[in-house]
Design an enzyme around this catalytic site. Structure first.
Site, PDB file in Angstrom:
ATOM      1  N   SER A 138      -3.572  14.303 -17.760  1.00  0.00           N
ATOM      2  CA  SER A 138      -2.995  13.958 -18.841  1.00  0.00           C
ATOM      3  C   SER A 138      -2.890  12.918 -19.404  1.00  0.00           C
ATOM      4  O   SER A 138      -3.064  12.154 -18.028  1.00  0.00           O
ATOM      5  CB  SER A 138      -1.446  14.657 -18.598  1.00  0.00           C
ATOM      6  OG  SER A 138      -0.450  13.621 -19.739  1.00  0.00           O
ATOM      7  N   TYR A 149       5.776  12.223 -13.185  1.00  0.00           N
ATOM      8  CA  TYR A 149       4.956  13.032 -13.917  1.00  0.00           C
ATOM      9  C   TYR A 149       3.391  12.505 -13.740  1.00  0.00           C
ATOM     10  O   TYR A 149       2.769  13.242 -14.104  1.00  0.00           O
ATOM     11  CB  TYR A 149       5.995  13.628 -14.828  1.00  0.00           C
ATOM     12  CG  TYR A 149       4.839  14.381 -15.991  1.00  0.00           C
ATOM     13  CD1 TYR A 149       4.109  15.958 -16.134  1.00  0.00           C
ATOM     14  CD2 TYR A 149       3.954  13.471 -17.133  1.00  0.00           C
ATOM     15  CE1 TYR A 149       3.540  16.246 -16.550  1.00  0.00           C
ATOM     16  CE2 TYR A 149       3.032  14.354 -17.893  1.00  0.00           C
ATOM     17  CZ  TYR A 149       2.528  15.713 -17.921  1.00  0.00           C
ATOM     18  OH  TYR A 149       1.936  16.609 -18.560  1.00  0.00           O
TER      19      TYR A 149
HETATM   20  P1  NAP Z   1       3.903  24.546 -21.425  1.00  0.00           P
HETATM   21  O1  NAP Z   1       3.889  25.441 -23.099  1.00  0.00           O
HETATM   22  O2  NAP Z   1       5.425  24.366 -21.198  1.00  0.00           O
HETATM   23  O3  NAP Z   1       3.572  25.606 -20.794  1.00  0.00           O
HETATM   24  C1  NAP Z   1       3.324  25.395 -19.412  1.00  0.00           C
HETATM   25  C2  NAP Z   1       3.054  26.534 -18.669  1.00  0.00           C
HETATM   26  O4  NAP Z   1       3.106  26.074 -17.150  1.00  0.00           O
HETATM   27  C3  NAP Z   1       3.709  27.735 -18.667  1.00  0.00           C
HETATM   28  O5  NAP Z   1       2.634  28.857 -18.976  1.00  0.00           O
HETATM   29  C4  NAP Z   1       4.084  28.353 -18.015  1.00  0.00           C
HETATM   30  O6  NAP Z   1       4.453  29.184 -17.368  1.00  0.00           O
HETATM   31  C5  NAP Z   1       3.504  27.555 -16.747  1.00  0.00           C
HETATM   32  N1  NAP Z   1       4.016  27.132 -15.015  1.00  0.00           N
HETATM   33  C6  NAP Z   1       4.974  26.250 -15.163  1.00  0.00           C
HETATM   34  N2  NAP Z   1       5.584  26.071 -14.278  1.00  0.00           N
HETATM   35  C7  NAP Z   1       4.879  27.221 -13.055  1.00  0.00           C
HETATM   36  C8  NAP Z   1       5.049  27.434 -11.744  1.00  0.00           C
HETATM   37  N3  NAP Z   1       5.811  27.946 -10.781  1.00  0.00           N
HETATM   38  N4  NAP Z   1       3.596  29.319 -11.510  1.00  0.00           N
HETATM   39  C9  NAP Z   1       3.470  29.830 -12.889  1.00  0.00           C
HETATM   40  N5  NAP Z   1       3.391  28.770 -13.983  1.00  0.00           N
HETATM   41  C10 NAP Z   1       3.515  27.804 -14.380  1.00  0.00           C
HETATM   42  O7  NAP Z   1       3.791  23.523 -21.868  1.00  0.00           O
HETATM   43  P2  NAP Z   1       1.960  22.280 -22.568  1.00  0.00           P
HETATM   44  O8  NAP Z   1       2.010  21.801 -22.838  1.00  0.00           O
HETATM   45  O9  NAP Z   1       0.879  23.802 -22.698  1.00  0.00           O
HETATM   46  O10 NAP Z   1       1.145  22.133 -20.789  1.00  0.00           O
HETATM   47  C11 NAP Z   1      -0.016  22.751 -20.125  1.00  0.00           C
HETATM   48  C12 NAP Z   1      -0.628  21.645 -18.838  1.00  0.00           C
HETATM   49  O11 NAP Z   1      -0.949  20.557 -19.668  1.00  0.00           O
HETATM   50  C13 NAP Z   1       0.104  21.410 -18.306  1.00  0.00           C
HETATM   51  O12 NAP Z   1      -0.114  20.817 -17.266  1.00  0.00           O
HETATM   52  C14 NAP Z   1       1.045  19.359 -18.742  1.00  0.00           C
HETATM   53  O13 NAP Z   1       1.569  18.769 -17.615  1.00  0.00           O
HETATM   54  C15 NAP Z   1      -0.064  19.379 -19.306  1.00  0.00           C
HETATM   55  N6  NAP Z   1      -0.009  18.745 -20.548  1.00  0.00           N
HETATM   56  C16 NAP Z   1       0.327  18.895 -21.994  1.00  0.00           C
HETATM   57  C17 NAP Z   1       0.736  17.467 -22.884  1.00  0.00           C
HETATM   58  C18 NAP Z   1       1.773  18.078 -24.102  1.00  0.00           C
HETATM   59  O14 NAP Z   1       1.750  17.250 -25.141  1.00  0.00           O
HETATM   60  N7  NAP Z   1       2.361  19.310 -24.431  1.00  0.00           N
HETATM   61  C19 NAP Z   1       0.061  16.585 -22.717  1.00  0.00           C
HETATM   62  C20 NAP Z   1      -0.777  15.701 -21.095  1.00  0.00           C
HETATM   63  C21 NAP Z   1      -0.600  17.333 -20.604  1.00  0.00           C
HETATM   64  P3  NAP Z   1       5.476  30.404 -16.960  1.00  0.00           P
HETATM   65  O15 NAP Z   1       6.888  29.508 -17.128  1.00  0.00           O
HETATM   66  O16 NAP Z   1       5.672  31.479 -17.631  1.00  0.00           O
HETATM   67  O17 NAP Z   1       5.805  30.486 -15.199  1.00  0.00           O
END
Ligand code: NAP
Length: 252
Positions: A138, A149
């Site tokens: 991130s 985080y």
């Molecule tokens: P999201 O839509 O909330 O997706 C998060 C994913 O992680 C979901 O598929 C969730 O699936 C899974 N997850 C969470 N806890 C888990 C667990 N204990 N075991 C297995 N799977 C788990 O958020 P996103 O934005 O797409 O995030 C994806 C990645 O991008 C993350 O690493 C996040 O830190 C990173 N990121 C996001 C942003 C942003 O602005 N959105 C920015 C920087 C980095 P389940 O709930 O079905 O388990």
């Protein structure tokens, strides 16, 4: 078309779901992992009704036994794992992290699980002299913004950069994809929504993931504008008071 087998965590929503579409369109074989099995099954049915190229393994990546079962299921179906994409991630609502007794969960899911899954898939990759670890970090791992985080994402970057050196010349690549602020479930209720920052959909990150699979890179930051954010850590006299402004209300 490639038929490399990609194990993708966090495939049930946001960046992982978008990556599932992107990688499937590029012909990769996929192991979809997350806790919400119904979502994974719907995705897999849509992309591969035969059930042979896209498989689903429900998994809580914070659970060591579930991680082992995930890797075992992937190996049983595809024979080998060519790429591990550690994308599963969580944040903590909006308040001060020290008020949430469950704060270590962020480290378990974002950092420990990524390292542990890497440890599980790495030995056969090193033996074959071929493989790729892709870690989704991130911009919050480049610029310190939220205690737990940011600790997890600085950790993911540090782990990845070190691992890249540890594996140099082995044939196993390590890439980091560092998203800025993108529109997913994770950011839906965020106060950052009000700051007017550019907030594209998760597809831009999915394309960056597909891009590093084709050409491994030390780190790719998307959207590109966020590359400027890294400057903030080089200029703390300016950035400390600026970033701190958002936090005073949350301390109480
Ligand atoms: P999201 O839509 O909330 O997706 C998060 C994913 O992680 C979901 O598929 C969730 O699936 C899974 N997850 C969470 N806890 C888990 C667990 N204990 N075991 C297995 N799977 C788990 O958020 P996103 O934005 O797409 O995030 C994806 C990645 O991008 C993350 O690493 C996040 O830190 C990173 N990121 C996001 C942003 C942003 O602005 N959105 C920015 C920087 C980095 P389940 O709930 O079905 O388990």
């Amino acid at each position: 078309m490639s038929r490399s087998a990609v194990l993708l965590t966090g495939a049930s929503s946001g960046i992982g779901e978008a990556a599932t579409y992107e990688l499937s369109a590029r012909g990769y074989a996929l192991v979809l992992a997350a806790r919400r099995e119904d979502r994974l099954r719907r995705l897999a049915r849509e992309l591969d009704p035969s059930g042979s190229r896209v498989i689903v393994v429900p998994c809580d990546v914070a659970d060591p036994a579930a991680r082992e079962a995930l890797v075992r299921a992937a190996l049983e179906h595809f024979g080998q794992i060519d790429v591990l994409v550690n994308n599963a991630g969580v944040g903590l609502g909006g308040g001060a992290w020290w008020k949430d007794p469950d704060w270590p969960r962020v480290l378990h899911v974002n950092l420990e699980a990524a390292m542990a899954l890497t440890a599980l898939v790495l030995p056969p990759m090193v033996e074959r002299g071929q493989g790729h670890i892709v870690n989704v970090a991130s911009v919050a791992g480049q610029v310190a913004t939220e205690g737990v985080y940011s600790a997890s994402k600085f950790g993911v970057r540090g782990f990845s950069f070190a691992l890249r050196r540890e594996l140099w010349g082995s044939g196993v690549a390590v890439s980091v994809v560092s998203p800025g602020f993108v529109r997913t479930e994770m950011t839906a209720g965020s106060r950052l929504n009000k700051l007017g920052l550019p907030m594209p959909g998760p597809e831009v990150v999915a394309q960056a993931i597909a891009g590093v699979l084709a050409r491994p890179r030390r780190e790719v930051t998307v959207p590109r504008l966020y590359r400027l954010a890294a400057l903030a850590e080089a200029l703390p006299a300016l950035s400390d008071p600026l970033i701190a402004r958002g936090y005073s209300a949350r301390r109480r």
